[in-house]
Design a protein around this motif. Structure first.
Motif, PDB file in Angstrom:
ATOM      1  N   TYR A 237       0.823  -1.111   0.021  1.00  0.00           N
ATOM      2  CA  TYR A 237       0.035  -0.099  -0.099  1.00  0.00           C
ATOM      3  C   TYR A 237       0.865   1.171   0.042  1.00  0.00           C
ATOM      4  CZ  TYR A 237      -3.831  -2.971   1.170  1.00  0.00           C
ATOM      5  OH  TYR A 237      -4.765  -4.059   1.024  1.00  0.00           O
ATOM      6  N   ALA A 238       0.184   2.139  -0.555  1.00  0.00           N
ATOM      7  CA  ALA A 238       1.000   3.672  -0.317  1.00  0.00           C
ATOM      8  C   ALA A 238       0.020   4.403   0.267  1.00  0.00           C
ATOM      9  CB  ALA A 238       1.238   4.116  -1.893  1.00  0.00           C
ATOM     10  N   ASP A 239       0.706   5.310   0.975  1.00  0.00           N
ATOM     11  CA  ASP A 239       0.271   6.312   1.905  1.00  0.00           C
ATOM     12  C   ASP A 239       0.479   7.742   1.615  1.00  0.00           C
ATOM     13  OD1 ASP A 239      -0.568   4.558   4.581  1.00  0.00           O
ATOM     14  OD2 ASP A 239       1.283   4.006   3.968  1.00  0.00           O
ATOM     15  N   THR A 240      -0.298   8.481   1.915  1.00  0.00           N
ATOM     16  CA  THR A 240      -0.503   9.874   1.424  1.00  0.00           C
ATOM     17  C   THR A 240       0.212  10.806   2.440  1.00  0.00           C
ATOM     18  OG1 THR A 240      -2.525   9.598   0.258  1.00  0.00           O
ATOM     19  CG2 THR A 240      -1.763  11.830   0.376  1.00  0.00           C
ATOM     20  N   LEU A 241       1.063  11.674   1.806  1.00  0.00           N
ATOM     21  CA  LEU A 241       2.031  12.405   2.623  1.00  0.00           C
ATOM     22  C   LEU A 241       1.009  13.846   3.008  1.00  0.00           C
ATOM     23  CD1 LEU A 241       5.352  12.659   0.994  1.00  0.00           C
ATOM     24  CD2 LEU A 241       4.502  11.573   3.256  1.00  0.00           C
ATOM     25  N   GLY A 242       1.395  14.664   3.997  1.00  0.00           N
ATOM     26  CA  GLY A 242       0.874  15.551   4.430  1.00  0.00           C
ATOM     27  C   GLY A 242       0.299  16.698   3.408  1.00  0.00           C
ATOM     28  N   ASP A 243       0.996  16.783   2.322  1.00  0.00           N
ATOM     29  CA  ASP A 243       0.674  17.796   1.289  1.00  0.00           C
ATOM     30  C   ASP A 243      -0.628  17.408   0.511  1.00  0.00           C
ATOM     31  OD1 ASP A 243       1.360  15.622  -0.433  1.00  0.00           O
ATOM     32  OD2 ASP A 243       3.252  16.274  -0.990  1.00  0.00           O
ATOM     33  N   GLY A 244      -1.163  16.318   0.895  1.00  0.00           N
ATOM     34  CA  GLY A 244      -2.350  15.900   0.378  1.00  0.00           C
ATOM     35  C   GLY A 244      -2.398  15.211  -1.098  1.00  0.00           C
ATOM     36  N   TRP A 245      -1.040  15.151  -1.580  1.00  0.00           N
ATOM     37  CA  TRP A 245      -0.908  14.417  -2.817  1.00  0.00           C
ATOM     38  C   TRP A 245      -0.011  13.423  -3.152  1.00  0.00           C
ATOM     39  CZ3 TRP A 245      -4.148  15.694  -6.632  1.00  0.00           C
ATOM     40  CH2 TRP A 245      -4.997  17.144  -6.641  1.00  0.00           C
ATOM     41  N   THR A 246       1.215  13.619  -2.441  1.00  0.00           N
ATOM     42  CA  THR A 246       2.299  12.685  -2.899  1.00  0.00           C
ATOM     43  C   THR A 246       1.918  11.283  -2.038  1.00  0.00           C
ATOM     44  OG1 THR A 246       3.886  14.458  -2.921  1.00  0.00           O
ATOM     45  CG2 THR A 246       5.007  12.246  -2.807  1.00  0.00           C
ATOM     46  N   LEU A 247       2.116  10.205  -2.664  1.00  0.00           N
ATOM     47  CA  LEU A 247       2.051   8.823  -2.210  1.00  0.00           C
ATOM     48  C   LEU A 247       3.235   8.070  -2.002  1.00  0.00           C
ATOM     49  CD1 LEU A 247      -0.779   7.835  -4.540  1.00  0.00           C
ATOM     50  CD2 LEU A 247      -0.976   7.799  -2.005  1.00  0.00           C
ATOM     51  N   VAL A 248       3.732   7.777  -0.797  1.00  0.00           N
ATOM     52  CA  VAL A 248       4.781   7.036  -0.481  1.00  0.00           C
ATOM     53  C   VAL A 248       4.740   5.637   0.126  1.00  0.00           C
ATOM     54  CG1 VAL A 248       6.035   9.219  -0.173  1.00  0.00           C
ATOM     55  CG2 VAL A 248       5.077   8.135   1.678  1.00  0.00           C
ATOM     56  N   THR A 249       6.002   4.846   0.160  1.00  0.00           N
ATOM     57  CA  THR A 249       5.741   3.567   0.815  1.00  0.00           C
ATOM     58  C   THR A 249       6.450   3.876   2.270  1.00  0.00           C
ATOM     59  OG1 THR A 249       8.357   3.171   0.158  1.00  0.00           O
ATOM     60  CG2 THR A 249       6.245   2.365  -1.133  1.00  0.00           C
ATOM     61  N   LYS A 250       5.842   3.384   3.305  1.00  0.00           N
ATOM     62  CA  LYS A 250       6.084   3.655   4.734  1.00  0.00           C
ATOM     63  C   LYS A 250       7.282   2.869   4.908  1.00  0.00           C
ATOM     64  CE  LYS A 250       2.295   5.218   6.993  1.00  0.00           C
ATOM     65  NZ  LYS A 250       1.201   4.890   8.128  1.00  0.00           N
ATOM     66  N   ASP A 251       7.763   1.675   4.500  1.00  0.00           N
ATOM     67  CA  ASP A 251       8.824   0.894   4.761  1.00  0.00           C
ATOM     68  C   ASP A 251       9.899   1.041   4.139  1.00  0.00           C
ATOM     69  OD1 ASP A 251       8.015  -0.032   2.378  1.00  0.00           O
ATOM     70  OD2 ASP A 251       7.596  -2.184   2.905  1.00  0.00           O
ATOM     71  N   GLY A 252      10.113   2.263   3.114  1.00  0.00           N
ATOM     72  CA  GLY A 252      11.239   2.511   2.284  1.00  0.00           C
ATOM     73  C   GLY A 252      11.391   1.729   1.018  1.00  0.00           C
ATOM     74  N   SER A 253      10.291   0.976   0.816  1.00  0.00           N
ATOM     75  CA  SER A 253      10.374   0.113  -0.515  1.00  0.00           C
ATOM     76  C   SER A 253      10.377   0.878  -1.616  1.00  0.00           C
ATOM     77  CB  SER A 253       9.573  -1.171  -0.555  1.00  0.00           C
ATOM     78  OG  SER A 253       8.175  -0.581  -0.287  1.00  0.00           O
ATOM     79  N   PHE A 254      10.878   0.268  -2.828  1.00  0.00           N
ATOM     80  CA  PHE A 254      10.603   1.146  -3.967  1.00  0.00           C
ATOM     81  C   PHE A 254       9.571   0.564  -4.886  1.00  0.00           C
ATOM     82  CE2 PHE A 254      15.015   1.829  -2.547  1.00  0.00           C
ATOM     83  CZ  PHE A 254      15.170   3.234  -2.777  1.00  0.00           C
ATOM     84  N   VAL A 255       9.092   1.651  -5.885  1.00  0.00           N
ATOM     85  CA  VAL A 255       7.889   1.105  -6.698  1.00  0.00           C
ATOM     86  C   VAL A 255       8.222   1.397  -8.077  1.00  0.00           C
ATOM     87  CG1 VAL A 255       5.355   1.287  -7.229  1.00  0.00           C
ATOM     88  CG2 VAL A 255       6.215   1.226  -4.800  1.00  0.00           C
ATOM     89  N   ALA A 256       7.943   0.804  -9.242  1.00  0.00           N
ATOM     90  CA  ALA A 256       7.987   1.168 -10.389  1.00  0.00           C
ATOM     91  C   ALA A 256       6.732   1.214 -11.151  1.00  0.00           C
ATOM     92  CB  ALA A 256       9.107   0.257 -11.122  1.00  0.00           C
ATOM     93  N   GLN A 257       6.370   2.240 -11.865  1.00  0.00           N
ATOM     94  CA  GLN A 257       4.998   2.525 -12.527  1.00  0.00           C
ATOM     95  C   GLN A 257       5.193   2.587 -14.043  1.00  0.00           C
ATOM     96  OE1 GLN A 257       3.815   5.327 -13.901  1.00  0.00           O
ATOM     97  NE2 GLN A 257       1.781   5.320 -13.874  1.00  0.00           N
ATOM     98  N   HIS A 258       4.442   1.945 -14.828  1.00  0.00           N
ATOM     99  CA  HIS A 258       4.586   2.245 -16.276  1.00  0.00           C
ATOM    100  C   HIS A 258       3.013   2.251 -16.679  1.00  0.00           C
ATOM    101  CE1 HIS A 258       8.849   1.137 -15.544  1.00  0.00           C
ATOM    102  NE2 HIS A 258       9.097   1.913 -16.561  1.00  0.00           N
ATOM    103  N   GLU A 259       2.713   2.872 -17.627  1.00  0.00           N
ATOM    104  CA  GLU A 259       1.402   3.126 -18.054  1.00  0.00           C
ATOM    105  C   GLU A 259       1.423   3.617 -19.569  1.00  0.00           C
ATOM    106  OE1 GLU A 259      -2.517   5.896 -16.643  1.00  0.00           O
ATOM    107  OE2 GLU A 259      -0.317   6.588 -16.112  1.00  0.00           O
ATOM    108  N   HIS A 260       0.068   2.769 -20.148  1.00  0.00           N
ATOM    109  CA  HIS A 260      -0.186   3.237 -21.472  1.00  0.00           C
ATOM    110  C   HIS A 260      -1.708   3.259 -21.431  1.00  0.00           C
ATOM    111  CE1 HIS A 260       3.176   2.772 -24.065  1.00  0.00           C
ATOM    112  NE2 HIS A 260       3.611   1.382 -23.701  1.00  0.00           N
ATOM    113  N   THR A 261      -2.074   4.328 -22.451  1.00  0.00           N
ATOM    114  CA  THR A 261      -3.640   4.339 -22.926  1.00  0.00           C
ATOM    115  C   THR A 261      -3.994   3.565 -24.099  1.00  0.00           C
ATOM    116  OG1 THR A 261      -3.715   6.653 -22.138  1.00  0.00           O
ATOM    117  CG2 THR A 261      -5.213   5.639 -23.685  1.00  0.00           C
TER     118      THR A 261
END
Length: 252
Positions: free
Chosen positions: A211-235
């Protein structure tokens, strides 16, 4: 949306070409020592030159033209003059935009310069899994089936998926039905892909977190455990046979 005319198809092809090209050019432009705000402003200028408008700004009043996430940031990173890119950073750029009433969305994670922290395997896995998922999409296929493909492929490679970030329908607005295309198997999701519909398919492949958690800025999503995530997207345009990747101009 459902493509019902040649005008619809041309409109989706045009905006998809724009966001794909902007993503590709932003990846090429990114360099150590550059702020994420500078990189974002470059992307914003490209969109303007091509006659398009930033979808996050237009739809949600997002504080940037694009979303730029770095290292343990998973998604929706706010471009900042104080966030300076460093060699070896895991960078994700997500570009979505509107042109003539049509919307398209795409994104990519990449390593800035030399792979000092060994992110390449994660990135390659995300790209491979994205294309595996897309290749299995056609009219009548359950959304849950694609989620199972992504989840199982990630597990086979020793990774996990972020369960609270999903793909979605797109076309006449940034987010349309189906509102959620998960990267995991949800047996209660009975929805199916339909021919001539347009969807944004995206992977969120994780080295540890689910799961990703939202920071106090209301936008940025992060991992709490310091793990890394790769995202790739196509329409993608769904057909009765092989799907059509509309954002192929991004080179992913």
């Amino acid at each position: 949306m459902s493509i019902t005319s040649t005008a619809d198809l041309s409109g989706m092809q045009a905006i998809s070409e724009v966001v794909g090209k902007v993503l590709q050019l932003m990846r090429q432009y990114a360099a150590p020592g550059m702020s994420t705000k500078e990189l974002d402003e470059y992307g914003g200028a490209l969109l303007t030159q091509m006659g398009a408008r930033s979808a996050p700004k237009l739809t949600y009043n997002f504080p940037g033209f694009t979303c730029i996430s770095v290292n343990n940031e998973v998604a929706h990173g706010i471009p900042s003059a104080g966030k300076i890119l460093q060699p070896g950073d895991l960078v994700n750029i997500d570009v979505s935009a509107e042109l003539a009433g049509y919307y398209a969305d795409n994104g990519a994670s990449f390593v800035l310069g030399e792979d000092l922290f060994r992110h390449t395997a994660l990135i390659n896995a995300s790209i491979e899994i994205l294309h595996k998922a897309i290749s299995n999409i056609s009219d009548g296929v359950r959304l849950a089936h694609i989620g199972r493909i992504v989840e199982n492929a990630a597990k086979e490679k020793g990774y996990k998926v972020i369960r609270n970030l999903v793909g979605h329908g797109i076309g006449r607005s940034l987010h349309e039905a189906p509102r959620e295309i998960p990267n995991f198997y949800d047996r209660f999701n009975r929805n199916r892909f339909r021919s001539n519909s347009v969807v944004a398919i995206e992977t969120f492949i994780s080295t540890g977190a689910n799961y990703a958690d939202t920071l106090g800025d209301g936008w940025t999503l992060v991992t709490k455990d310091g793990s890394f995530v790769a995202q790739h997207e196509h329409t993608v345009l769904v057909t009765s046979g092989e799907p059509i990747i509309l954002t192929a101009s991004n080179g992913i």
